[in-house]
Design an enzyme around this catalytic site. Sequence first.
Site, PDB file in Angstrom:
ATOM      1  N   ARG A 139       0.662  -1.036   0.412  1.00  9.75           N
ATOM      2  CA  ARG A 139      -0.355   0.101  -0.550  1.00  9.75           C
ATOM      3  C   ARG A 139       0.736   0.994   0.254  1.00  9.75           C
ATOM      4  O   ARG A 139       2.099   1.723   0.653  1.00  9.75           O
ATOM      5  CB  ARG A 139      -0.913   0.156   1.410  1.00  9.75           C
TER       6      ARG A 139
ATOM      7  N   HIS B 277      -0.369   0.430  -9.404  1.00 11.52           N
ATOM      8  CA  HIS B 277      -1.449  -1.149  -9.209  1.00 11.52           C
ATOM      9  C   HIS B 277      -1.932  -1.522 -10.035  1.00 11.52           C
ATOM     10  O   HIS B 277      -3.481  -1.716  -9.432  1.00 11.52           O
ATOM     11  CB  HIS B 277      -2.138   0.557  -7.813  1.00 11.52           C
TER      12      HIS B 277
ATOM     13  N   GLU C 273      -1.679   7.823  -4.976  1.00  6.51           N
ATOM     14  CA  GLU C 273      -2.464   7.815  -6.366  1.00  6.51           C
ATOM     15  C   GLU C 273      -3.786   8.598  -6.541  1.00  6.51           C
ATOM     16  O   GLU C 273      -4.663   8.517  -5.253  1.00  6.51           O
ATOM     17  CB  GLU C 273      -3.043   6.304  -5.650  1.00  6.51           C
TER      18      GLU C 273
HETATM   19  N1  NAD Z   1      -0.530  -4.042  -5.379  1.00  9.50           N
HETATM   20  C1  NAD Z   1      -1.807  -4.821  -5.690  1.00  9.50           C
HETATM   21  O1  NAD Z   1      -2.521  -4.285  -6.648  1.00  9.50           O
HETATM   22  C2  NAD Z   1      -2.506  -5.687  -4.197  1.00  9.50           C
HETATM   23  C3  NAD Z   1      -3.318  -6.510  -4.244  1.00  9.50           C
HETATM   24  C4  NAD Z   1      -4.119  -7.212  -3.469  1.00  9.50           C
HETATM   25  C5  NAD Z   1      -3.711  -6.948  -2.061  1.00  9.50           C
HETATM   26  N2  NAD Z   1      -2.472  -5.193  -1.748  1.00  9.50           N
HETATM   27  C6  NAD Z   1      -2.032  -5.195  -0.640  1.00  9.50           C
HETATM   28  O2  NAD Z   1      -1.129  -6.764   0.138  1.00  9.50           O
HETATM   29  C7  NAD Z   1      -1.225  -6.350   1.347  1.00  9.50           C
HETATM   30  C8  NAD Z   1      -0.938  -7.853   1.752  1.00  9.50           C
HETATM   31  O3  NAD Z   1      -2.032  -8.237   1.515  1.00  9.50           O
HETATM   32  P1  NAD Z   1      -2.374 -10.277   2.062  1.00  9.50           P
HETATM   33  O4  NAD Z   1      -3.301 -10.553   1.462  1.00  9.50           O
HETATM   34  O5  NAD Z   1      -0.740 -10.758   2.166  1.00  9.50           O
HETATM   35  O6  NAD Z   1      -3.085  -9.313   3.565  1.00  9.50           O
HETATM   36  P2  NAD Z   1      -2.681 -10.400   5.070  1.00  9.50           P
HETATM   37  O7  NAD Z   1      -3.646 -10.036   6.004  1.00  9.50           O
HETATM   38  O8  NAD Z   1      -2.734 -11.452   4.774  1.00  9.50           O
HETATM   39  O9  NAD Z   1      -0.547  -9.931   5.571  1.00  9.50           O
HETATM   40  C9  NAD Z   1      -0.915  -9.539   6.505  1.00  9.50           C
HETATM   41  C10 NAD Z   1       0.583  -9.203   6.894  1.00  9.50           C
HETATM   42  O10 NAD Z   1       1.073  -8.174   7.717  1.00  9.50           O
HETATM   43  C11 NAD Z   1       1.650  -8.388   9.047  1.00  9.50           C
HETATM   44  N3  NAD Z   1       1.885  -7.553   9.784  1.00  9.50           N
HETATM   45  C12 NAD Z   1       0.985  -6.421   9.812  1.00  9.50           C
HETATM   46  N4  NAD Z   1       1.740  -5.234  10.283  1.00  9.50           N
HETATM   47  C13 NAD Z   1       3.181  -5.324  10.293  1.00  9.50           C
HETATM   48  C14 NAD Z   1       4.383  -4.484  10.357  1.00  9.50           C
HETATM   49  N5  NAD Z   1       4.647  -3.703  10.881  1.00  9.50           N
HETATM   50  N6  NAD Z   1       5.374  -5.407   9.864  1.00  9.50           N
HETATM   51  C15 NAD Z   1       5.645  -6.681   9.365  1.00  9.50           C
HETATM   52  N7  NAD Z   1       4.320  -7.280   9.126  1.00  9.50           N
HETATM   53  C16 NAD Z   1       2.814  -7.236   9.330  1.00  9.50           C
HETATM   54  C17 NAD Z   1       0.260  -9.085   9.554  1.00  9.50           C
HETATM   55  O11 NAD Z   1       0.601  -9.567  10.583  1.00  9.50           O
HETATM   56  C18 NAD Z   1      -0.658 -10.368   8.155  1.00  9.50           C
HETATM   57  O12 NAD Z   1       0.644 -11.551   8.516  1.00  9.50           O
HETATM   58  C19 NAD Z   1      -2.565  -5.311   1.987  1.00  9.50           C
HETATM   59  O13 NAD Z   1      -1.697  -4.248   1.852  1.00  9.50           O
HETATM   60  C20 NAD Z   1      -3.113  -5.085   0.178  1.00  9.50           C
HETATM   61  O14 NAD Z   1      -3.341  -4.289   0.757  1.00  9.50           O
HETATM   62  C21 NAD Z   1      -1.851  -4.693  -2.659  1.00  9.50           C
END
Ligand code: NAD
Length: 316
Positions: free
Chosen positions: A244, A291, A273
């Site tokens: 993000r 994105h 964005e």
């Molecule tokens: N680029 C894109 O198009 C796109 C698409 C989908 C999701 N995303 C983003 O990807 C990210 C991850 O998604 P996900 O499905 O893996 O989520 P998820 O909830 O499965 O995993 C996120 C992990 O981050 C950990 N976390 C939280 N704060 C933290 C910190 N400060 N340091 C280290 N770890 C920490 C949590 O414990 C969790 O295990 C989200 O921000 C989501 O919005 C981006």
Amino acid sequence: MKVLANDGVSQSGINALEAAGYEVITTTVAQEQLQNYINDNDISVLLVRSATTVRQDLIDNCPSLKIIGRGGVGMDNIDVAYARSKGLHVINTPAASSHSVAELVFGHFYGLARFLHNANRDMPLEGDSNFKKLKKAYAKGTELKGKTLGVIGFGRIGQATAKIGLGAGMKVIAFDPFIEKANLELEFFDGQKVNFDIATISKEDVLKQADFLTLHVPAQKDYVIDEKEFNQMKDGVIMANAARGGVINEIALVKALEKGKVARAALDVFEKEPQPEIQLLMNSALSLTPHTGAATNEAQDRIGVELADQIISILG
Ligand SMILES: NC(=O)c1ccc[n+]([C@@H]2O[C@H](COP(=O)([O-])OP(=O)(O)OC[C@H]3O[C@@H](n4cnc5c(N)ncnc54)[C@H](O)[C@@H]3O)[C@@H](O)[C@H]2O)c1
């Protein structure tokens, strides 16, 4: 019952819903006309991606709505708690795009390791006049095999990225304050499976050891990677943010690139964005995508089908 997919939905999702007797409308209704449209057409399910917002007033003024569905992960555009307090179901598809995001990160990593992001900018301009100069400029590429991949945030996408890293012959290390260890199962085309147990380590250790660093944390109040964290990294690290905007301090990133602390980096998400800072867009040490982490046909198919399955199981 009627489903309005205001930001679109995959054909496979439409097929599943139609087979269950739903009418699916894929017109994109402008935000300010949404309330009237939902009421005039007696819409039961509103499906959105990130463009349409669903706030309290819409929820209050559209009594026909039973489900709000978000194709994807983040639900910042929906007042989720309020909708649920009013008895609506709010659903999303958190796992559908994990592998697509992970592959995009590796697309960037392989590109950055061999300067493809620069070669693709330079070849159209100088490929015929300065071939030898460009060949020399991009001669010091690196392989990923044998390098250390650091994953910050070891949830769905972090683990999907780790699996690709393992498949590419990398050592994988990870930090996640809420996950102690994960079992990763790599599946191969012929049915063979290989399991890896990866125990997470401290953030500082990941930052110190990673040759390639990738972030997969949710949006949060503070930067996860700021000046202090950049200083802890190995010199010449290659990194990626497809999580993000706002997870990395972009100003500190540009400084770290200038100092050579970070050799090159990939950004799929931005603090601003849809108008990222021009200093980022023009920075030749960056590999950039708008994105598009989840933007594959396969992910969109899975999103549509997962939403359809959930709608059918809630409403019948
Ligand atoms: N680029 C894109 O198009 C796109 C698409 C989908 C999701 N995303 C983003 O990807 C990210 C991850 O998604 P996900 O499905 O893996 O989520 P998820 O909830 O499965 O995993 C996120 C992990 O981050 C950990 N976390 C939280 N704060 C933290 C910190 N400060 N340091 C280290 N770890 C920490 C949590 O414990 C969790 O295990 C989200 O921000 C989501 O919005 C981006």
